[in-house]
Design an enzyme around this catalytic site. Structure first.
Site, mmCIF file in Angstrom:
data_model
loop_
_atom_site.group_PDB
_atom_site.id
_atom_site.type_symbol
_atom_site.label_atom_id
_atom_site.label_comp_id
_atom_site.label_asym_id
_atom_site.label_seq_id
_atom_site.Cartn_x
_atom_site.Cartn_y
_atom_site.Cartn_z
ATOM 1 C CB SER A 156 -4.424 -6.604 4.520
ATOM 2 O OG SER A 156 -4.016 -5.364 4.013
ATOM 3 C CG HIS A 161 -1.911 -1.080 1.295
ATOM 4 N ND1 HIS A 161 -2.123 -1.857 2.417
ATOM 5 C CD2 HIS A 161 -2.781 -1.543 0.366
ATOM 6 C CE1 HIS A 161 -3.073 -2.744 2.169
ATOM 7 N NE2 HIS A 161 -3.494 -2.574 0.934
ATOM 8 N NE ARG A 198 -2.796 -7.320 -4.222
ATOM 9 C CZ ARG A 198 -3.560 -7.582 -3.196
ATOM 10 N NH1 ARG A 198 -3.033 -8.023 -2.074
ATOM 11 N NH2 ARG A 198 -4.865 -7.420 -3.276
ATOM 12 C CE LYS A 246 -15.009 -6.238 9.779
ATOM 13 N NZ LYS A 246 -14.741 -6.630 8.393
HETATM 14 P P1 ADP Z 1 -9.813 -3.684 -0.563
HETATM 15 O O1 ADP Z 1 -10.519 -4.492 0.470
HETATM 16 O O2 ADP Z 1 -10.578 -2.472 -1.009
HETATM 17 O O3 ADP Z 1 -9.230 -4.469 -1.721
HETATM 18 P P2 ADP Z 1 -7.117 -3.499 0.469
HETATM 19 O O4 ADP Z 1 -6.692 -2.786 1.704
HETATM 20 O O5 ADP Z 1 -6.912 -4.975 0.443
HETATM 21 O O6 ADP Z 1 -8.613 -3.065 0.245
HETATM 22 O O7 ADP Z 1 -6.352 -2.895 -0.800
HETATM 23 C C1 ADP Z 1 -6.478 -1.552 -1.168
HETATM 24 C C2 ADP Z 1 -5.881 -1.354 -2.555
HETATM 25 O O8 ADP Z 1 -4.473 -1.648 -2.504
HETATM 26 C C3 ADP Z 1 -6.452 -2.293 -3.628
HETATM 27 O O9 ADP Z 1 -6.463 -1.613 -4.868
HETATM 28 C C4 ADP Z 1 -5.450 -3.434 -3.682
HETATM 29 O O10 ADP Z 1 -5.438 -4.070 -4.956
HETATM 30 C C5 ADP Z 1 -4.162 -2.660 -3.451
HETATM 31 N N1 ADP Z 1 -3.113 -3.484 -2.876
HETATM 32 C C6 ADP Z 1 -3.186 -4.312 -1.830
HETATM 33 N N2 ADP Z 1 -2.004 -4.909 -1.593
HETATM 34 C C7 ADP Z 1 -1.146 -4.423 -2.533
HETATM 35 C C8 ADP Z 1 0.241 -4.677 -2.856
HETATM 36 N N3 ADP Z 1 0.944 -5.558 -2.176
HETATM 37 N N4 ADP Z 1 0.771 -4.009 -3.897
HETATM 38 C C9 ADP Z 1 0.030 -3.133 -4.607
HETATM 39 N N5 ADP Z 1 -1.280 -2.866 -4.384
HETATM 40 C C10 ADP Z 1 -1.858 -3.501 -3.356
#
Ligand code: ADP
Length: 162
Positions: free
Chosen positions: A136, A27, A99, A51
């Site tokens: 995450s 992120h 990703r 939640k």
């Molecule tokens: P969501 O539940 O909305 O997918 P996330 O917190 O999992 O929320 O991810 C937020 C954004 O960051 C999404 O666009 C996701 O694809 C991107 N993202 C998550 N992990 C990575 C990573 N390791 N590298 C690049 N982008 C990422």
């Protein structure tokens, strides 16, 4: 853009929405690279009020601390539609990371719907190969089994003003 647009209107503001549970090095890399494209980025932590009884503070606090020294990054929570939040905050762009092919399909559909709903453009950045496997959910799972997850969490150096 009309010639009478104000300086504030001309600023390129993007909302970077997500669950960020927790905010990872992947992120932080998207924010860092996004700052090359946008004047300001609002990291928008999606909150489910049923939640997240603390209003999401446990998720927001470490991200706020990380970007405390960066005047171009704001950290906020929201519930409801991302496009509504973006419009409220005067942001004309949504920033997301990709990703994998699976992410791509999902992001393409969301980008399409969001543009139809509001005219807001989505900007997708491909993750760096070294972060492509970081999620995450993996971090949460490792934590649950007592593993040290520090390598997946951003350090203050990843957030300095650029
Ligand atoms: P969501 O539940 O909305 O997918 P996330 O917190 O999992 O929320 O991810 C937020 C954004 O960051 C999404 O666009 C996701 O694809 C991107 N993202 C998550 N992990 C990575 C990573 N390791 N590298 C690049 N982008 C990422």
């Amino acid at each position: 853009m009309t010639p009478t647009s104000t300086a504030a209107e001309n600023k390129r503001v993007a909302v970077f929405p997500g669950s960020f549970n927790p905010f990872t090095v992947g992120h932080a890399d998207i924010v860092c690279r996004g700052l090359e494209l946008f004047d300001r980025i609002i990291i928008a932590v999606g909150i489910n009020t049923a939640k997240h009884t603390d209003g999401g503070e446990t998720l927001l606090e470490p991200i706020r601390r990380l970007y405390a020294g960066n005047s171009r990054v704001e950290v906020a929570s929201y519930s409801g539609l991302t496009v509504d939040f973006a419009a409220e905050r005067g942001a004309r762009f949504i920033l997301r990371g990709v990703r994998s092919a699976k992410d791509f399909e999902y992001e393409r559909d969301m980008a399409q719907i969001n543009r139809q709903l509001s005219g807001i453009e989505s900007v997708l950045l491909f993750s760096k190969p070294e972060y492509a496997a970081v999620s995450s959910s993996v971090v949460r799972e490792l934590r649950a089994f007592g593993h040290d997850v520090d390598i997946f969490l951003p350090k203050p150096d990843d957030s300095t003003d650029i």
